[in-house]
Design a protein around this motif. Sequence first.
Motif, PDB file in Angstrom:
ATOM      1  N   GLN A 116       0.762  -1.293  -0.011  1.00 41.64           N
ATOM      2  CA  GLN A 116       0.162   0.156  -0.160  1.00 41.64           C
ATOM      3  C   GLN A 116       1.012   1.339  -0.133  1.00 41.64           C
ATOM      4  O   GLN A 116       0.289   2.301  -0.801  1.00 41.64           O
ATOM      5  N   CYS A 117       2.084   1.307   0.653  1.00 39.16           N
ATOM      6  CA  CYS A 117       2.816   2.328   0.721  1.00 39.16           C
ATOM      7  C   CYS A 117       3.505   2.588  -0.603  1.00 39.16           C
ATOM      8  O   CYS A 117       3.339   3.595  -1.050  1.00 39.16           O
ATOM      9  N   ALA A 118       3.924   1.574  -1.188  1.00 35.24           N
ATOM     10  CA  ALA A 118       4.332   1.375  -2.594  1.00 35.24           C
ATOM     11  C   ALA A 118       3.567   2.220  -3.591  1.00 35.24           C
ATOM     12  O   ALA A 118       3.718   3.201  -4.312  1.00 35.24           O
ATOM     13  N   ALA A 119       1.904   1.765  -3.385  1.00 31.80           N
ATOM     14  CA  ALA A 119       1.008   2.187  -4.226  1.00 31.80           C
ATOM     15  C   ALA A 119       0.938   3.577  -4.295  1.00 31.80           C
ATOM     16  O   ALA A 119       0.142   4.291  -4.941  1.00 31.80           O
ATOM     17  N   ALA A 120       1.244   4.344  -3.103  1.00 32.24           N
ATOM     18  CA  ALA A 120       1.148   5.653  -2.736  1.00 32.24           C
ATOM     19  C   ALA A 120       1.973   6.547  -3.734  1.00 32.24           C
ATOM     20  O   ALA A 120       1.749   7.753  -3.786  1.00 32.24           O
ATOM     21  N   TYR A 121       2.967   5.929  -4.356  1.00 33.92           N
ATOM     22  CA  TYR A 121       4.067   6.929  -5.168  1.00 33.92           C
ATOM     23  C   TYR A 121       3.717   6.354  -6.572  1.00 33.92           C
ATOM     24  O   TYR A 121       3.665   5.169  -6.997  1.00 33.92           O
ATOM     25  N   GLU A 122       4.206   7.476  -7.386  1.00 30.44           N
ATOM     26  CA  GLU A 122       3.838   7.279  -8.900  1.00 30.44           C
ATOM     27  C   GLU A 122       4.944   6.328  -9.375  1.00 30.44           C
ATOM     28  O   GLU A 122       4.796   5.450 -10.470  1.00 30.44           O
ATOM     29  N   ASN A 123       5.988   6.446  -9.059  1.00 32.57           N
ATOM     30  CA  ASN A 123       7.297   5.813  -9.476  1.00 32.57           C
ATOM     31  C   ASN A 123       7.817   4.985  -8.561  1.00 32.57           C
ATOM     32  O   ASN A 123       9.068   5.271  -8.023  1.00 32.57           O
ATOM     33  N   SER A 124       7.123   3.654  -8.265  1.00 34.31           N
ATOM     34  CA  SER A 124       7.728   2.941  -7.031  1.00 34.31           C
ATOM     35  C   SER A 124       8.014   1.453  -7.790  1.00 34.31           C
ATOM     36  O   SER A 124       7.385   1.101  -8.785  1.00 34.31           O
ATOM     37  N   ARG A 125       8.966   0.960  -6.998  1.00 32.04           N
ATOM     38  CA  ARG A 125       9.444  -0.472  -7.444  1.00 32.04           C
ATOM     39  C   ARG A 125       9.367  -1.414  -6.226  1.00 32.04           C
ATOM     40  O   ARG A 125       9.726  -1.184  -5.160  1.00 32.04           O
ATOM     41  N   VAL A 126       8.725  -2.630  -6.181  1.00 32.43           N
ATOM     42  CA  VAL A 126       8.660  -3.410  -5.161  1.00 32.43           C
ATOM     43  C   VAL A 126       9.380  -4.758  -5.373  1.00 32.43           C
ATOM     44  O   VAL A 126       9.669  -5.466  -6.372  1.00 32.43           O
ATOM     45  N   ILE A 127      10.158  -4.944  -4.162  1.00 37.25           N
ATOM     46  CA  ILE A 127      11.027  -6.278  -4.099  1.00 37.25           C
ATOM     47  C   ILE A 127      10.549  -7.215  -3.096  1.00 37.25           C
ATOM     48  O   ILE A 127      10.324  -6.568  -1.744  1.00 37.25           O
ATOM     49  N   GLU A 128       9.854  -8.154  -3.484  1.00 38.66           N
ATOM     50  CA  GLU A 128       9.290  -8.977  -2.468  1.00 38.66           C
ATOM     51  C   GLU A 128      10.196 -10.266  -2.100  1.00 38.66           C
ATOM     52  O   GLU A 128      10.629 -10.795  -2.971  1.00 38.66           O
ATOM     53  N   VAL A 129      10.248 -10.408  -0.935  1.00 35.40           N
ATOM     54  CA  VAL A 129      11.105 -11.729  -0.464  1.00 35.40           C
ATOM     55  C   VAL A 129      10.370 -12.666   0.501  1.00 35.40           C
ATOM     56  O   VAL A 129       9.276 -12.170   1.087  1.00 35.40           O
ATOM     57  N   THR A 130      10.882 -13.640   0.634  1.00 35.44           N
ATOM     58  CA  THR A 130      10.150 -14.688   1.761  1.00 35.44           C
ATOM     59  C   THR A 130      11.215 -15.218   2.786  1.00 35.44           C
ATOM     60  O   THR A 130      12.205 -15.846   2.315  1.00 35.44           O
ATOM     61  N   THR A 131      11.256 -14.773   3.993  1.00 35.35           N
ATOM     62  CA  THR A 131      12.303 -15.331   4.710  1.00 35.35           C
ATOM     63  C   THR A 131      11.743 -15.624   6.017  1.00 35.35           C
ATOM     64  O   THR A 131      10.996 -14.561   6.587  1.00 35.35           O
ATOM     65  N   ALA A 132      12.039 -16.654   6.890  1.00 37.05           N
ATOM     66  CA  ALA A 132      11.492 -16.581   8.346  1.00 37.05           C
ATOM     67  C   ALA A 132      12.072 -15.790   9.301  1.00 37.05           C
ATOM     68  O   ALA A 132      11.536 -15.683  10.315  1.00 37.05           O
ATOM     69  N   ASP A 133      13.103 -14.779   8.789  1.00 38.91           N
ATOM     70  CA  ASP A 133      13.548 -13.981   9.623  1.00 38.91           C
ATOM     71  C   ASP A 133      12.611 -12.815   9.830  1.00 38.91           C
ATOM     72  O   ASP A 133      12.683 -11.952  10.787  1.00 38.91           O
ATOM     73  N   GLY A 134      11.162 -12.818   9.476  1.00 37.98           N
ATOM     74  CA  GLY A 134      10.278 -12.169   9.557  1.00 37.98           C
ATOM     75  C   GLY A 134      10.664 -10.615   9.236  1.00 37.98           C
ATOM     76  O   GLY A 134      10.957 -10.066   8.064  1.00 37.98           O
ATOM     77  N   HIS A 135      10.512  -9.743  10.427  1.00 38.07           N
ATOM     78  CA  HIS A 135      10.759  -8.227  10.302  1.00 38.07           C
ATOM     79  C   HIS A 135      12.289  -7.875  10.207  1.00 38.07           C
ATOM     80  O   HIS A 135      12.476  -6.760   9.985  1.00 38.07           O
ATOM     81  N   GLY A 136      13.115  -8.997  10.193  1.00 42.13           N
ATOM     82  CA  GLY A 136      14.346  -8.610  10.226  1.00 42.13           C
ATOM     83  C   GLY A 136      15.052  -8.714   8.854  1.00 42.13           C
ATOM     84  O   GLY A 136      16.074  -8.174   8.559  1.00 42.13           O
ATOM     85  N   TYR A 137      14.457  -9.425   7.934  1.00 44.86           N
ATOM     86  CA  TYR A 137      14.942  -9.327   6.503  1.00 44.86           C
ATOM     87  C   TYR A 137      16.262  -9.808   6.411  1.00 44.86           C
ATOM     88  O   TYR A 137      17.121  -9.687   5.452  1.00 44.86           O
TER      89      TYR A 137
END
Length: 332
Positions: A285-306
């Motif tokens: 939703q934060c990314a969608a608020a901006y006209e020129n945004s790019r999203v990198i989606e990851v999946t890690t069990a480290d959760g909020h730590g990335y």
Amino acid sequence: MRTTFHKRLVFLILLGLLLFPALAGCGNAAGDAENGQYEIHTEMIFLENGRGSYTLAEFAVPENYMPAGAEGKPAAEEGQPAGAGTGGCPMVAVAHGFTGTMDSGGAAELIRRLARAGIAAVRVDFDPYLTPEKNSDPSNRACEYTLRDMEDDLTLALQYACSHYRIDENRLGVYGRSMGGRVAMMMANESYSGFEYQAMALVAPAGNDRAMIYFMGGQQRWEEMKAQAAADGYVQYKQLRLRPDWFAQFEDYDPCAHGDSFGDKPVLVICNTLDHVVTDETSRQCAAAYENSRVIEVTTADGHGYEMSRKDSDLKNMLMDEIVAHFAKKLS
């Protein structure tokens, strides 16, 4: 087989000769981001923040952009920013999350990676010290800050950098993770304190109207804590004291509702499908608020730590490379 090998060797040599003049001319931040050519200067300093306390900040600056004869000293002419005129380097301000520290999320490593790529960077500790000394004694910490305090601390650090190093104020970026991502969005949207940010990168930004309410247990719990803060002057949450203005500032400004203020300037958003602190839905939703945004989606069990605080992590290296490349390209 030997003939084929020799033909390939000759081809590679010729290709290298053709490419060398072009590569030799790459002296901008984007070129250096790939090669990490800069030696860097670091400085840890307490900044008096105007609230009766001190903000700890660490700067990492490419040696090429130190003022002549300076070792973290002010510009030769008093009152003149070290970056005044031409020749300054870009800079990125780095914001940690709620109840985090300046060490959270691999921030120390990130600012050094940025500096080696030719981009000055600063990380700050938003929980201020009551006296100008670094120690682990919790009695020396104020244990409270608001969203505006976070904005002011980052601004203070940028002002220090612009008066002590050769910084180009027309090439500033801002990076934030979690609550720091919300603050980064606020600063970019508002051109806070007169700084115009040209690029932004966010990791799990808590930047919509529900992020902190979700984190703190839902609307009912939020209202209970807000009422207690109003009655007692503050409410203790984890190690922080949250005053009534902390709640008011969150409710009064939704960064997602003002993303159009940032125009078409580039935004990188990183989210984790297994992040249960700031959900990937919130990050998107934060990314969608901006006209020129790019999203990198990851999946890690480290959760909020990335995995960004880990010493060795392929994911961390990939994400930091992406963040550095984003700013190197957009601020060059």
